[in-house]
Design a protein around this motif. Structure first.
Motif, PDB file in Angstrom:
ATOM      1  N   ASP A  24       0.820  -1.207   0.000  1.00  0.00           N
ATOM      2  CA  ASP A  24       0.000   0.000   0.000  1.00  0.00           C
ATOM      3  C   ASP A  24       0.857   1.262   0.000  1.00  0.00           C
ATOM      4  O   ASP A  24       0.460   2.279  -0.526  1.00  0.00           O
ATOM      5  N   GLU A  25       2.051   1.198   0.536  1.00  0.00           N
ATOM      6  CA  GLU A  25       2.849   2.430   0.683  1.00  0.00           C
ATOM      7  C   GLU A  25       4.038   2.405  -0.277  1.00  0.00           C
ATOM      8  O   GLU A  25       3.890   2.039  -1.416  1.00  0.00           O
ATOM      9  N   THR A  26       5.227   2.736   0.245  1.00  0.00           N
ATOM     10  CA  THR A  26       6.379   2.883  -0.660  1.00  0.00           C
ATOM     11  C   THR A  26       6.823   1.543  -1.268  1.00  0.00           C
ATOM     12  O   THR A  26       7.356   1.525  -2.369  1.00  0.00           O
ATOM     13  N   ALA A  27       6.584   0.427  -0.537  1.00  0.00           N
ATOM     14  CA  ALA A  27       6.941  -0.877  -1.120  1.00  0.00           C
ATOM     15  C   ALA A  27       6.103  -1.129  -2.374  1.00  0.00           C
ATOM     16  O   ALA A  27       6.616  -1.613  -3.400  1.00  0.00           O
ATOM     17  N   GLY A  28       4.817  -0.788  -2.306  1.00  0.00           N
ATOM     18  CA  GLY A  28       3.933  -0.962  -3.461  1.00  0.00           C
ATOM     19  C   GLY A  28       4.352  -0.057  -4.609  1.00  0.00           C
ATOM     20  O   GLY A  28       4.310  -0.439  -5.783  1.00  0.00           O
ATOM     21  N   GLU A  29       4.776   1.143  -4.252  1.00  0.00           N
ATOM     22  CA  GLU A  29       5.232   2.092  -5.282  1.00  0.00           C
ATOM     23  C   GLU A  29       6.421   1.487  -6.042  1.00  0.00           C
ATOM     24  O   GLU A  29       6.497   1.555  -7.266  1.00  0.00           O
ATOM     25  N   LEU A  30       7.340   0.862  -5.277  1.00  0.00           N
ATOM     26  CA  LEU A  30       8.520   0.250  -5.909  1.00  0.00           C
ATOM     27  C   LEU A  30       8.110  -0.938  -6.780  1.00  0.00           C
ATOM     28  O   LEU A  30       8.597  -1.090  -7.904  1.00  0.00           O
ATOM     29  N   LEU A  31       7.206  -1.782  -6.246  1.00  0.00           N
ATOM     30  CA  LEU A  31       6.753  -2.943  -7.023  1.00  0.00           C
ATOM     31  C   LEU A  31       6.139  -2.479  -8.354  1.00  0.00           C
ATOM     32  O   LEU A  31       6.432  -3.043  -9.415  1.00  0.00           O
ATOM     33  N   ARG A  32       5.294  -1.454  -8.287  1.00  0.00           N
ATOM     34  CA  ARG A  32       4.643  -0.981  -9.517  1.00  0.00           C
ATOM     35  C   ARG A  32       5.669  -0.372 -10.467  1.00  0.00           C
ATOM     36  O   ARG A  32       5.622  -0.573 -11.680  1.00  0.00           O
ATOM     37  N   PHE A  33       6.648   0.326  -9.906  1.00  0.00           N
ATOM     38  CA  PHE A  33       7.716   0.920 -10.725  1.00  0.00           C
ATOM     39  C   PHE A  33       8.482  -0.183 -11.451  1.00  0.00           C
ATOM     40  O   PHE A  33       8.943  -0.010 -12.576  1.00  0.00           O
TER      41      PHE A  33
END
Ligand code: BEZ
Ligand code: FE
Length: 290
Positions: free
Chosen positions: A200-209
């Motif tokens: 949901d947070e920065t880990a998800g942002e990295l996964l999507r990136f």
């Protein structure tokens, strides 16, 4: 030095190490390599100042969501394959010793100490499958080791660890077992289900990136510890789980995959037999030989 250039800035920064205060050899080794690789990365991708500021803000946001229940930086390291790499570098497999794998961010210290055969289930779920999990902990020569503590933890059938789910009791699906005189241990668990790592947070942002999914195959975590032996951090994976070949944190090892079979009695729905081998630690082995 004034007027550093693209060509000399890396050498200038490395030369400044220990300039004003002495630093240790390991510090120098780590910082020299870090500076080289960081500068190399910036040059490789021609990092823009906007991207640098974005990265600073990203790390600040990751830091702000860390607390005693959420360790975002371990997650980021996992998504990038850093934790599995560091684990392999730190624990090269020797002889027949069991393979280690990542600790992950969900371990809690001091789980409830349980007698052999006890259940770690404190809350039941309608779709759960219960599992009798047993095995032996042996040394490299095949002798059972008495008094090994096994900390175990797993997700619930809703895919959540207890500390990320306000509806589960404290320390649900966590426990500490101790091997008996033959090195035997046993406990009752639930079949672990695949789950998405917190995205949901920065880990998800990295996964999507990275264009990556967040899923992990079903597994139970273990930490085996006893004085005189190398502490073993590992996981046992369900052979029938999805995502075994596409773990979002790259932690699956073939020798850690076990079959969850139908149980032969009515105690539980399923049973698993999994044995571990612990390596005697060099210093202790030497002492024992003296
Ligand atoms: C885990 O298995 O608990 C885990 C490992 C790495 C990242 C996230 C979760
Ligand atoms: Fe896990």
């Amino acid at each position: 030095m004034r007027d550093v250039t693209i060509d000399n800035v890396t050498d200038v920064v490395i030369a400044s190490l220990g300039d004003k205060a002495p630093i240790g050899d390991r510090q120098r080794e780590v910082m020299t390599s870090l500076i080289k690789h960081l500068h190399g990365f910036c040059k490789d991708v021609s990092l823009t100042h906007g991207e640098f500021l974005y990265a600073c803000d990203y790390l600040a946001r990751a830091g702000r969501i860390c607390d005693d229940k959420r360790q975002e930086f371990i997650l980021l390291g996992d998504i990038l394959g850093v934790e599995v790499l560091v684990d392999m570098l730190t624990h090269p497999v020797e002889g027949n010793e069991s393979v280690s794998t990542v600790l992950g961010p969900f371990y809690r210290e001091n789980p409830p100490v349980l007698p052999k055969g006890a259940s770690i289930i404190q809350k039941h779920f309608p779709n759960e499958e219960t599992v009798w999990f047993e095995g032996y902990v042996r040394d490299a020569q095949g002798k059972g080791i008495e008094g090994v503590t096994l900390d175990v933890w797993e997700d619930a059938p809703n895919g959540l660890y207890e500390n990320h789910d306000p509806d589960q009791p404290d320390y649900n699906l966590r426990g500490r077992l101790v091997t008996d005189a033959d090195g035997h241990f046993a406990f009752v668990a639930v079949r672990p289900v695949p789950y998405p790592i917190p995205d949901d947070e920065t880990a998800g942002e990295l996964l999507r990136f990275m264009g990556h999914h967040p899923y992990r195959p079903g597994h139970i975590h273990f930490i085996l510890a006893k004085d005189g032996y190398r502490t073993l951090v590992s996981q046992v994976f369900d052979a029938d789980s999805d995502w075994l070949d596409d773990d979002s944190v790259f932690a699956v090892k073939d020798s850690l995959v076990a079959r969850f079979e139908p149980a032969s009695d009515s105690r539980t729905d399923l049973k698993v037999r999994f044995d571990f081998v612990m390596k005697a630690q060099a210093a202790t082995a030497q002492l024992a030989a003296e």
